[in-house]
Design an enzyme around this catalytic site. Sequence first.
Site, PDB file in Angstrom:
ATOM      1  N   GLU A 117       0.670  -0.795  -0.041  1.00  0.00           N
ATOM      2  CA  GLU A 117      -0.333   0.353   0.135  1.00  0.00           C
ATOM      3  C   GLU A 117       1.231   1.502   0.154  1.00  0.00           C
ATOM      4  O   GLU A 117       2.016   1.533   0.684  1.00  0.00           O
ATOM      5  CB  GLU A 117      -1.281   0.225   1.183  1.00  0.00           C
ATOM      6  CG  GLU A 117      -1.902  -0.954   1.554  1.00  0.00           C
ATOM      7  CD  GLU A 117      -2.871  -0.771   2.581  1.00  0.00           C
ATOM      8  OE1 GLU A 117      -2.702  -0.133   3.317  1.00  0.00           O
ATOM      9  OE2 GLU A 117      -3.291  -1.988   2.998  1.00  0.00           O
ATOM     10  N   GLU A 184      -8.794   1.845  -4.191  1.00  0.00           N
ATOM     11  CA  GLU A 184     -10.065   1.279  -2.923  1.00  0.00           C
ATOM     12  C   GLU A 184     -10.696   2.804  -2.621  1.00  0.00           C
ATOM     13  O   GLU A 184      -9.677   3.597  -2.784  1.00  0.00           O
ATOM     14  CB  GLU A 184      -9.278   0.513  -2.482  1.00  0.00           C
ATOM     15  CG  GLU A 184     -10.135   0.428  -0.835  1.00  0.00           C
ATOM     16  CD  GLU A 184      -9.440  -0.362  -0.039  1.00  0.00           C
ATOM     17  OE1 GLU A 184      -8.694  -1.632  -0.248  1.00  0.00           O
ATOM     18  OE2 GLU A 184     -10.540  -0.957   1.100  1.00  0.00           O
TER      19      GLU A 184
HETATM   20  O1  KIV Z   1      -6.414  -6.912   1.834  1.00  0.00           O
HETATM   21  C1  KIV Z   1      -7.236  -6.942   1.248  1.00  0.00           C
HETATM   22  O2  KIV Z   1      -8.074  -7.987   1.039  1.00  0.00           O
HETATM   23  C2  KIV Z   1      -7.000  -6.606   0.161  1.00  0.00           C
HETATM   24  C3  KIV Z   1      -8.331  -5.896  -0.523  1.00  0.00           C
HETATM   25  C4  KIV Z   1      -9.087  -5.005   0.278  1.00  0.00           C
HETATM   26  C5  KIV Z   1      -7.746  -5.349  -2.053  1.00  0.00           C
HETATM   27  O3  KIV Z   1      -6.045  -5.659   0.054  1.00  0.00           O
END
Ligand code: KIV
Length: 267
Positions: A117, A184
């Site tokens: 991220e 997201e």
């Molecule tokens: O951790 C997860 O499931 C994610 C998705 C929601 C994209 O990063």
Amino acid sequence: MNSIKNINDFKKMKSAGEKISVVTCYDYAFASILSRTEIDVLLVGDSLGNVVAGFQNTLPVTVDQMVYHSTIVQRGAPEKFIVTDMPFMSYQVSVEEALRNAGRIMKESGVNAVKLEGGRHFASAISALVRSSIPVMGHLGLTPQSVQSFGGYHVQGREEVRRREILEDARIIEDSGVFAIVLEMVPEGLAREITASVSVPTIGIGAGAGCDGQVLVINDMLGMNTGFTPRFVKKYASLRNDIEAAVNTYSAEVKEGRFPAPEHSFE
Ligand code: KIV
């Protein structure tokens, strides 16, 4: 194209205008079911902190836990393209730690890629991983590992400054070498603009229909959770109700002496 076989297929599908389907997966049982579906990509998300471990957020998840879950998913779906999340604080401290932790995930579990991220602040970590032959999926917008600094799970990029920041971050991490970008909880218009301005596919979750693909948490889409359901989730099944009904029927049959029947017993 039937399903993604390797990293080159991501750009091929974007160029061909074919949508990419992604779902999270955390264990062998689900992986072996999903291995027989048309789904393109499995994501071993650090959302396992919420949906498997019952934490309030993803912050407590460790590299060891991601390695374990990735290993059992890979065992259940060896033919699928599998991406594993790098958990909180496994890549933020230094490029060296990012390399070491991503290397562990790849070597010990056999997955195909990692996801991390963040934007510009992680450009050097992304470049270093890509240079070391570790494919990286990016993740922008509402990045759940930043929930404490965001002050909750809110749509990101409605204000002009933040909108521009996310758009620039998408171009920066594309330049750093990501092969796809999860978007997201960003406004649909912003997701469309990013999708049009990068050459790698965007995979949306709460980012509207303009992305190159979509991802959902499997427990959400199969209706396995109670409580709050985010607006972007569509429930394709009601497994929680089905499981409760099946277990209650079994329990009642045991108590009433109706299970096991002769066909379930040995001579
Ligand atoms: O951790 C997860 O499931 C994610 C998705 C929601 C994209 O990063």
